[in-house]
Design a protein around this motif. Structure first.
Motif, PDB file in Angstrom:
ATOM      1  N   LEU A 474       0.914  -1.126   0.127  1.00 36.39           N
ATOM      2  CA  LEU A 474      -0.074   0.163  -0.091  1.00 36.39           C
ATOM      3  C   LEU A 474       0.802   1.359  -0.016  1.00 36.39           C
ATOM      4  O   LEU A 474       1.913   1.493   0.996  1.00 36.39           O
ATOM      5  CB  LEU A 474      -0.764   0.084   1.160  1.00 36.39           C
ATOM      6  CG  LEU A 474      -1.740   1.447   1.443  1.00 36.39           C
ATOM      7  CD1 LEU A 474      -2.809   1.354   0.305  1.00 36.39           C
ATOM      8  CD2 LEU A 474      -2.682   1.016   2.807  1.00 36.39           C
ATOM      9  N   VAL A 475       0.755   2.136  -1.163  1.00 36.61           N
ATOM     10  CA  VAL A 475       1.560   3.200  -1.242  1.00 36.61           C
ATOM     11  C   VAL A 475       0.645   4.536  -1.231  1.00 36.61           C
ATOM     12  O   VAL A 475      -0.347   4.471  -1.813  1.00 36.61           O
ATOM     13  CB  VAL A 475       2.460   3.240  -2.407  1.00 36.61           C
ATOM     14  CG1 VAL A 475       3.319   4.323  -2.535  1.00 36.61           C
ATOM     15  CG2 VAL A 475       3.384   1.958  -2.514  1.00 36.61           C
ATOM     16  N   VAL A 476       1.062   5.515  -0.551  1.00 33.41           N
ATOM     17  CA  VAL A 476       0.434   6.970  -0.616  1.00 33.41           C
ATOM     18  C   VAL A 476       1.579   8.132  -0.861  1.00 33.41           C
ATOM     19  O   VAL A 476       2.450   7.847   0.049  1.00 33.41           O
ATOM     20  CB  VAL A 476      -0.407   6.942   0.598  1.00 33.41           C
ATOM     21  CG1 VAL A 476       0.327   7.008   1.945  1.00 33.41           C
ATOM     22  CG2 VAL A 476      -1.112   8.382   0.493  1.00 33.41           C
ATOM     23  N   ASN A 477       1.218   8.789  -1.623  1.00 31.78           N
ATOM     24  CA  ASN A 477       2.116   9.771  -1.962  1.00 31.78           C
ATOM     25  C   ASN A 477       3.792   9.480  -1.864  1.00 31.78           C
ATOM     26  O   ASN A 477       4.482  10.205  -1.503  1.00 31.78           O
ATOM     27  CB  ASN A 477       1.837  11.053  -0.974  1.00 31.78           C
ATOM     28  CG  ASN A 477       0.573  12.006  -1.239  1.00 31.78           C
ATOM     29  OD1 ASN A 477      -0.185  11.283  -2.039  1.00 31.78           O
ATOM     30  ND2 ASN A 477       0.313  12.851  -0.377  1.00 31.78           N
ATOM     31  N   GLY A 478       3.797   8.341  -2.651  1.00 35.37           N
ATOM     32  CA  GLY A 478       5.502   7.843  -2.656  1.00 35.37           C
ATOM     33  C   GLY A 478       5.893   7.288  -1.431  1.00 35.37           C
ATOM     34  O   GLY A 478       7.249   7.050  -1.432  1.00 35.37           O
ATOM     35  N   VAL A 479       5.159   7.051  -0.580  1.00 39.51           N
ATOM     36  CA  VAL A 479       5.627   6.613   0.738  1.00 39.51           C
ATOM     37  C   VAL A 479       4.959   5.088   0.861  1.00 39.51           C
ATOM     38  O   VAL A 479       3.645   4.982   0.872  1.00 39.51           O
ATOM     39  CB  VAL A 479       5.255   7.289   2.141  1.00 39.51           C
ATOM     40  CG1 VAL A 479       5.547   6.556   3.384  1.00 39.51           C
ATOM     41  CG2 VAL A 479       5.994   8.622   1.967  1.00 39.51           C
ATOM     42  N   GLU A 480       5.544   4.011   1.278  1.00 43.95           N
ATOM     43  CA  GLU A 480       4.909   2.773   1.437  1.00 43.95           C
ATOM     44  C   GLU A 480       4.422   2.761   2.896  1.00 43.95           C
ATOM     45  O   GLU A 480       5.293   2.859   3.902  1.00 43.95           O
ATOM     46  CB  GLU A 480       6.138   1.539   1.428  1.00 43.95           C
ATOM     47  CG  GLU A 480       5.828   0.260   1.530  1.00 43.95           C
ATOM     48  CD  GLU A 480       6.787  -0.914   1.747  1.00 43.95           C
ATOM     49  OE1 GLU A 480       6.382  -1.585   2.702  1.00 43.95           O
ATOM     50  OE2 GLU A 480       7.581  -0.672   1.311  1.00 43.95           O
ATOM     51  N   LEU A 481       3.302   2.497   2.829  1.00 48.26           N
ATOM     52  CA  LEU A 481       2.490   2.478   4.299  1.00 48.26           C
ATOM     53  C   LEU A 481       2.444   0.982   4.851  1.00 48.26           C
ATOM     54  O   LEU A 481       2.464   0.935   5.947  1.00 48.26           O
ATOM     55  CB  LEU A 481       1.026   2.924   4.332  1.00 48.26           C
ATOM     56  CG  LEU A 481       0.583   4.134   4.341  1.00 48.26           C
ATOM     57  CD1 LEU A 481      -0.860   4.489   4.339  1.00 48.26           C
ATOM     58  CD2 LEU A 481       1.391   5.034   5.563  1.00 48.26           C
ATOM     59  N   SER A 482       2.601   0.065   3.981  1.00 48.73           N
ATOM     60  CA  SER A 482       2.415  -1.567   4.245  1.00 48.73           C
ATOM     61  C   SER A 482       2.721  -2.401   3.293  1.00 48.73           C
ATOM     62  O   SER A 482       2.280  -2.066   2.134  1.00 48.73           O
ATOM     63  CB  SER A 482       1.050  -1.523   4.839  1.00 48.73           C
ATOM     64  OG  SER A 482       0.840  -2.844   5.463  1.00 48.73           O
ATOM     65  N   SER A 483       3.034  -3.546   3.707  1.00 46.90           N
ATOM     66  CA  SER A 483       3.229  -4.705   3.007  1.00 46.90           C
ATOM     67  C   SER A 483       2.211  -5.806   3.321  1.00 46.90           C
ATOM     68  O   SER A 483       2.059  -5.728   4.590  1.00 46.90           O
ATOM     69  CB  SER A 483       4.492  -5.373   2.757  1.00 46.90           C
ATOM     70  OG  SER A 483       5.413  -4.638   2.065  1.00 46.90           O
ATOM     71  N   GLY A 484       1.715  -6.520   2.504  1.00 47.97           N
ATOM     72  CA  GLY A 484       0.429  -7.536   2.932  1.00 47.97           C
ATOM     73  C   GLY A 484       0.504  -8.668   1.825  1.00 47.97           C
ATOM     74  O   GLY A 484       1.359  -8.618   0.765  1.00 47.97           O
ATOM     75  N   ALA A 485      -0.277  -9.718   2.186  1.00 45.95           N
ATOM     76  CA  ALA A 485      -0.092 -10.776   1.346  1.00 45.95           C
ATOM     77  C   ALA A 485      -1.240 -11.560   1.633  1.00 45.95           C
ATOM     78  O   ALA A 485      -1.750 -11.685   2.682  1.00 45.95           O
ATOM     79  CB  ALA A 485       1.195 -11.951   1.688  1.00 45.95           C
TER      80      ALA A 485
END
Length: 589
Positions: A474-485
């Motif tokens: 999950l990315v917002v404004n060029g910043v990774e907020l989270s990984s998931g799977a």
């Protein structure tokens, strides 16, 4: 009303004129007019109120204490003659009949002015964090954090998730970062570890029959600080869903986050569902990053075939990426500075040229392009005034370098960046495997417990480097907020996935015994994600440093300078947990 006060310092209004009230707060400042007249500002958590000192007796009490002492002041409310409409209490003032000192500040000089604390040296701010937090602009970030977390909790509960807390003392697990270890008193030579994430526990919860879990989870990783990452301890909105896949997780997050960002953020608009889905390979080829800032409308163009024979050495035999940017009017000095910044960030050079108003290719590498002038113009669809940034190297190197240049150009040209919004996207279809840069061997690309797309059949029949995983960022404004799977819940598929990187069933059992055994009793398909709360609040506040939104952060060296941690402990404490300190040898020993 409480035992100490009838009102707080942000509460009084014109309707209170004539009332007898008691306020408590910190003595912020005083403007003395004479020995028996002064205007004191009293500050508490809620705001400030002006106190008018009109007698020598009252002035003597104030003169006996230093600023930031805590006071209890009783008096009558009256209308101010010089109203201050910039604060809620600015139409009234308090004329005291009694002033009591509740807590003396024993220092004449403060380490910094409270309202200017953000201008102080960072270590000084952290050492005196209790004073720094008295600054309303600092305090307000912590209050906002509380509101954001409350809304996240409410939003998860509304979607049927239940909050479950998982252990803090657990077993060491190879999560990718260093563990914080805790020695055991009752089990000599053995250690607990603080969890890097509740990953295994939440997956075990799914195997235990729980359907939708979440928590605001503390995570502990012994890693270096960055502007967007605090060392030591951080928090994430951890969630997991049983009988669920990728789109189910996306639906929860897309419903949860946009209202929170729009409500509290410095930008009041946010992407609405569905967020844009971008496959990893497409993200790298189009934006030069797996964390693209979609507020920037610039994209990468492949110019390998176009420029491979132009005679410019760095392009020969390499992938060449181009970024066409209109409206960029930077001077040669500004362009050189931008290219130097690209090199600092990536250790790779950037190149450039322009199409001037007369349709001529000028500047940078222009001399190598004259013979292909029209082909370059047509292929890149250039218009007079366009600036073209270029990068070269192996595919991934050229892409990543161009991604940095794209971001710098987007930040430099307002017409190419929609600054006032939060642009979310999902990066999907990550490769399951990659060739390790150091080992040269096949390795997991990201989370080894992700479900491979195609399941067992893909693992048995396809080239491992072509297999994609049900993994997403999950990315917002060029910043990774989270990984998931989507998790690999099938032990047989799990063992096969590990076999491809040279690990067998015994290795999996040894490293992850509880989770593996739980899955052997029948586990539901499940998926999850864990957006970082600290990083989320940092973006919502528009802060550049994550330490601004953490109540008691460590410094860049992972030290708590306020509490003096880490610190030496008593030898008896070490003996209780069977620990002996071995001093490192000096070089000349």
């Amino acid at each position: 009303m409480t035992q100490y006060r009838t009102h707080n310092c942000g509460q009084l209004r014109m309707s209170d004129v004539g009332s007898e009230v008691t306020l408590c707060g910190f003595y912020e400042n005083i403007r003395k007019v004479s020995k028996n007249l002064g205007f004191l500002i009293l500050r508490d958590f809620y705001g400030t109120t002006q106190i008018v000192i009109e007698t020598e007796e009252m002035m003597a009490v104030i003169d006996s204490v230093n600023k930031e002492s805590t006071l209890q002041i009783t008096g009558s409310v009256r209308e101010r003659s010089n109203k201050n409409m910039e604060i809620p209490t600015g139409e009234v003032e308090l004329c005291p009949t009694k002033i009591e000192i509740l807590g003396k500040c024993r220092y004449n000089a403060l380490p910094f002015e409270i309202n200017l604390s953000k201008d102080a040296d960072e270590n000084t701010r952290l050492k005196y964090r209790y004073l720094d937090l008295r600054n309303p602009s600092v305090k307000d970030k912590i209050i906002l954090r509380s509101k954001v977390v409350a809304d996240l909790r409410a939003g998860m509960s509304e979607q049927g998730f239940i909050e479950i807390t998982t252990p803090i003392l657990t077993a060491s697990s190879p999560e990718g970062a260093r563990d914080y270890l805790v020695p055991s008193r009752n089990h000599p030579g053995k250690f607990y570890a603080l969890p890097q994430a509740p990953q295994q526990f939440k997956q075990i919860l799914m195997a235990s029959g729980f359907d939708k879990y979440f928590q605001i989870a503390p995570c502990f990783r012994d890693e270096d600080a960055r502007a967007d990452r605090s060392p030591g301890e951080f928090y994430q909105l951890d969630m997991e869903m049983a009988f669920a896949g990728q789109e189910d997780v996306f639906s929860v997050i897309e419903k949860l986050l946009p209202p929170v960002f729009a409500k509290y953020g410095v930008y009041h608009t946010a992407s609405q569902a569905p967020f844009k889905r971008i496959p990893y390979l497409e993200a790298m080829d189009t934006y030069g990053s797996d964390k693209p800032d979609l507020r920037i409308d610039l994209v990468l163009t492949d110019a390998t075939e176009l420029l491979s024979g132009c005679g410019f050495g760095p392009f020969e035999g390499n992938t060449v990426k181009a970024i066409v940017c209109s409206d960029f009017t930077g001077t040669r000095k500004q362009i050189d500075a931008m290219m130097a910044e690209v090199e600092v960030i990536t250790a790779q050079k950037g190149y450039w040229f322009r199409l001037d108003e007369n349709g001529e290719i000028v500047g940078g590498i222009a001399k190598f392009l004259q013979e292909k002038k029209q082909e370059v113009i047509d292929t890149l669809s250039l218009k007079p005034g366009d600036f073209v940034g270029l990068t070269a190297g192996k595919l991934l190197t050229a892409q990543k370098t161009a991604g940095v240049l794209r971001k710098l150009l987007g930040n430099a040209v307002p017409s190419h960046k929609n600054e006032e919004t939060y642009e979310f996207c999902w990066i999907v279809d990550f490769p399951m495997y990659e060739i390790g840069e150091e080992s040269g061997e096949l390795e997991f690309c990201h989370n080894p417990f992700s479900m491979p797309q195609g399941g067992m059949k893909a693992l048995e029949t396809e080239d491992p480097l072509s297999i994609l995983a049900y993994q997403y960022d999950l990315v917002v404004n060029g910043v990774e907020l989270s990984s998931g799977a989507v998790r690999n819940h099938d032990p047989e598929i799990m063992i096969k996935a590990f076999e491809l990187v040279g690990l067998g069933e015994d290795d999996v059992k040894a490293k992850f015994p509880a989770m593996y055994n739980a899955f052997c009793y029948g586990a539901p398909p499940h998926a999850g994600i864990a957006p970082g709360v600290d990083r989320m609040v940092m973006l919502i506040c528009g802060e550049e440093s994550i330490r601004e939104i953490i109540p008691f952060p460590m410094n860049k060296n992972a030290m708590d300078v306020m509490m003096n941690a880490p610190a030496v402990v008593d030898p008896k404490q070490l003996a209780d947990v069977h620990i002996a300190i071995v001093e490192p040898k000096k070089e000349d020993e």
